[in-house]
Every structure is written in structure tokens, then in C-alpha cells.
Scaffold this active site. Sequence first.
Site, short mmCIF file in Angstrom:
data_model
loop_
_atom_site.label_atom_id
_atom_site.label_comp_id
_atom_site.label_asym_id
_atom_site.label_seq_id
_atom_site.Cartn_x
_atom_site.Cartn_y
_atom_site.Cartn_z
N CYS A 175 63.97 78.86 23.43
CA CYS A 175 63.66 80.03 22.59
C CYS A 175 64.68 80.24 21.48
O CYS A 175 64.40 80.89 20.49
CB CYS A 175 63.54 81.28 23.46
N HIS A 197 63.51 87.34 18.92
CA HIS A 197 62.57 86.39 19.53
C HIS A 197 61.50 87.19 20.27
O HIS A 197 61.82 88.13 21.01
CB HIS A 197 63.34 85.49 20.49
N ASN A 224 54.43 84.62 23.48
CA ASN A 224 55.76 84.06 23.26
C ASN A 224 55.60 82.60 22.84
O ASN A 224 55.20 81.76 23.65
CB ASN A 224 56.55 84.19 24.58
C1 LIG Z 1 57.20 88.32 33.76
C2 LIG Z 1 57.36 89.81 33.61
C3 LIG Z 1 56.39 90.30 32.54
C4 LIG Z 1 57.03 90.48 34.93
O1 LIG Z 1 57.18 91.84 34.78
P1 LIG Z 1 57.88 92.68 35.93
O2 LIG Z 1 57.93 94.07 35.42
O3 LIG Z 1 59.16 92.02 36.30
O4 LIG Z 1 56.86 92.55 37.06
P2 LIG Z 1 56.66 93.57 38.27
O5 LIG Z 1 57.88 93.59 39.10
O6 LIG Z 1 56.21 94.87 37.73
O7 LIG Z 1 55.47 92.92 39.00
C5 LIG Z 1 55.64 91.76 39.66
C6 LIG Z 1 54.35 91.60 40.45
O8 LIG Z 1 53.32 91.25 39.50
C7 LIG Z 1 52.73 90.03 39.92
N1 LIG Z 1 52.35 89.30 38.72
C8 LIG Z 1 53.07 88.34 38.08
N2 LIG Z 1 52.36 87.90 37.04
C9 LIG Z 1 51.20 88.58 37.03
C10 LIG Z 1 50.07 88.54 36.18
N3 LIG Z 1 49.99 87.72 35.11
N4 LIG Z 1 49.07 89.39 36.44
C11 LIG Z 1 49.11 90.24 37.49
N5 LIG Z 1 50.16 90.30 38.34
C12 LIG Z 1 51.20 89.48 38.09
C13 LIG Z 1 53.79 89.35 40.73
O9 LIG Z 1 53.22 88.41 41.59
C14 LIG Z 1 54.42 90.49 41.47
O10 LIG Z 1 53.59 90.84 42.52
P3 LIG Z 1 54.21 91.37 43.92
O11 LIG Z 1 54.95 92.62 43.58
O12 LIG Z 1 53.02 91.60 44.77
O13 LIG Z 1 55.10 90.29 44.42
C15 LIG Z 1 58.80 90.20 33.20
O14 LIG Z 1 59.68 89.93 34.26
C16 LIG Z 1 59.28 89.50 32.00
O15 LIG Z 1 58.73 89.63 30.91
N6 LIG Z 1 60.42 88.76 32.10
C17 LIG Z 1 60.97 88.06 30.97
C18 LIG Z 1 60.11 86.91 30.66
C19 LIG Z 1 60.49 86.23 29.42
O16 LIG Z 1 60.69 86.85 28.42
N7 LIG Z 1 60.57 84.92 29.49
C20 LIG Z 1 60.84 84.12 28.38
C21 LIG Z 1 62.20 84.40 27.87
S1 LIG Z 1 62.48 83.52 26.47
#
Ligand SMILES: CC(C)(COP(=O)(O)OP(=O)(O)OC[C@H]1O[C@@H](n2cnc3c(N)ncnc32)[C@H](O)[C@@H]1OP(=O)(O)O)[C@@H](O)C(=O)NCCC(=O)NCCS
Length: 333
Positions: free
Chosen positions: A114, A260, A290
Amino acid sequence: MSIKTVITGIGHFVPPKVVTNFDLEKRMTTSDEWIQQRSGIKERRHVEPGVGSSDLAVAAARLAMSDAKADPGDIDFVIAATLSPDHYFPGNGVIVQAKLGLGPVGALDVRDQCCGFIYALSVGDQYVRTGTYKKVLVVASEVQSANLDYSDRGRDMAVLFGDGAGAVILEPDASGSGRGILSVHLFSDGRFVPDLWMEKPSPKDNPTFQERFFSEGKFFPCMDGKNVFKNACQRMPEAVMAGLKHNGLGIEDLDVLIPHQANDRISQMVARALKIPEDKVVRNIHRYGNTTSASIPIALDEAVKDGRIHPGHLVGLTAFGSGYTWASALIRW
Ligand SMILES: CC(C)(COP(=O)(O)OP(=O)(O)OC[C@H]1O[C@@H](n2cnc3c(N)ncnc32)[C@H](O)[C@@H]1OP(=O)(O)O)[C@@H](O)C(=O)NCCC(=O)NCCS
């Protein structure tokens, strides 16, 4: 008079196929509501089979070259950033060089995920300021869609990423106008490699491709979303502040910030941490997801073309991603 590097041309290209959150609902257990709430994303672009990141790079590069009124024979160096090259080797640099019909110029590949665009920009900036090259093409492009896990196991990643490319042409400016790249700050902390990586294929394994790696999903990228989120929110503001401090500037001097496009909540948190009004922060993740290394040049191009960035503006770029790596660049437009 010291030489500064100016961006004389910019362009971006995204593939025409739009994939909405509703399309993804048909492939895994997810919902438009979940995706929008957690990331701000409504849709992203996916390539058709047979289209590689070099193809997107070439399309973006042509637009940037036309913007800079540069012919293929004028480009004297290529820097190509991607984590999704057409091939394991060689990298995309030489493929872009050939497809654009450039001369036998050097072609460098940058792999900083990224942060790829800012890292590539930093290299181009050095070559231009030292007088080594006069017209450098920096291009960042990604095809993520072909290797995401569209099952429930990989749904956290699969909903976030999209395909696209952005490119700039760098040239020297010795006029003393003050325009150009003021500074680039690069950082890394490799202790967090497994937080966001594609573990396999790895030549450490012999043979490299083993059936069990497929069934274990090891050939798909995966991440610890929460840790990535937390670190991104902290590191991007730090990188911006490092750049401002280096130049004796304050946050109030910044006219436009392009983070980003990792997740819209991250961009909002970055704005909040920096105490910068949200209307100064460019956000287009709702349309593209992204796009990894390509997200900054895509957003930069859109902000220039729609008039949000004017000559004289102080523009900040910042990125965070796999590695971890993080970075910032300050540009007087
Ligand atoms: C991935 C991301 C959106 C998840 O959001 P989050 O707020 O941490 O997620 P939550 O804790 O609210 O929810 C997690 C739950 O959603 C579920 N989940 C994950 N992806 C899902 C999707 N696409 N749809 C529905 N549910 C999903 C998980 O399995 C988990 O379920 P569980 O609680 O039963 O185990 C977030 O962590 C994120 O954006 N992280 C940074 C990612 C990023 O920027 N990466 C690239 C960097 S360059």
C-alpha cells in the site's frame, strides 16, 4: 538554485467492470450494510480474466504521459509499484517499458504494497533531483480481484480490495518556483509481517506448490484486520507530522490530504488525529475499494482534475500497509 521534482503529468485507469456489495452478497455471507458500515465501500472495479496489472499500468501511464506531453522516447526511467505483478518474475517494470514502446531505459520494481506509490515516488524524486533522469514514469497498479478468497473464510479481505492504476511523470524544476516534492518520509517495522501478508508461494517450501497449502488457503492474502486498523490510524498521522515538522510547517498549512484509501473509517480517524477538517481529506474508497499501491495516485488524479487541488496548494500523501510500512510525502502543487 536547487532542483525540485515536479509532477508534470498524472493519470489513472480503473477497469470498467463494477462489482457492488450486492454482487458480493451472492458469493459469500456478507451484506451491503456490513461492508459500508465497516469500510465505507459501496463498489469496486474488477478486471476481466486475461487483464493484468501491467495492462492497467499502461493505460494509466499513457494518460499521465499525454498530460505531461511526453512521448515514449522522452521517458528515461520507469518505476513500477505493485504487489500483484503479472508474473512471479520478471516484475512489471519491464513489461510496462515494452508495452509503452519506451527506449531501452531502466525499469525498477517497487514492492511496498500500500506504500508502493510513495516509496516509488521517493526513488524517482532522488533520480530527478540529482540530475540522473529528466522524465521518470512512476506507475502503481494492482489486480487484486483474481486472488481473493471469496468464501466466508476470506470475506474480510475480499470485500475490501479492488483493481486499478495511477501514474505520474516526474521532471526537474530549477526555476525556484517552490513547486514540487518537498519531502518524503519512509518507515517500516517488519515485526508485523504476518499481520497482512500472502504467506505462500514461498521458495522456502520445497516443492513450493503443495496441495495442502491450497486447502489451507495459504495462497490467499490474509490479515489481522484489527491490528492493521489500529496501526494505520496511528502511523499515518505520525508520518504526516514528520513531513510537516521537517519542512517547518504545521497542520494548518496543509490544503489537501490524500491518505491511502484502506478503509474510510481509517481515513476519518487519520483526519481526527491530525485535527484536519474532513473536507480537506480526499476520500474515494466508496467507489473503488482499496486499490493498494494505486489508491493514492488515483485519488490524487481525481482531486487535481476536479479542481480540489490548485497550483500552490500544499498536498500531503500518506500510506500504511503490509510490512508494516508507512510513509508520507509533501508536495507544493
Ligand atoms: C476488516 C475490517 C473492516 C473488519 O472490521 P472490524 O470492525 O474489525 O470487524 P468486527 O470486529 O466488527 O467484526 C468482525 C466480525 O465480522 C465478520 N466479518 C468479517 N468480514 C465480514 C464480511 N465481509 N461480511 C460480514 N461479516 C464479516 C468476522 O468474521 C467477525 O465475525 P465474528 O465476530 O463472528 O468472529 C477492519 O478490521 C479493517 O478495515 N481493518 C483494516 C483493513 C485494512 O485496511 N487493510 C489494508 C491495509 S492497507
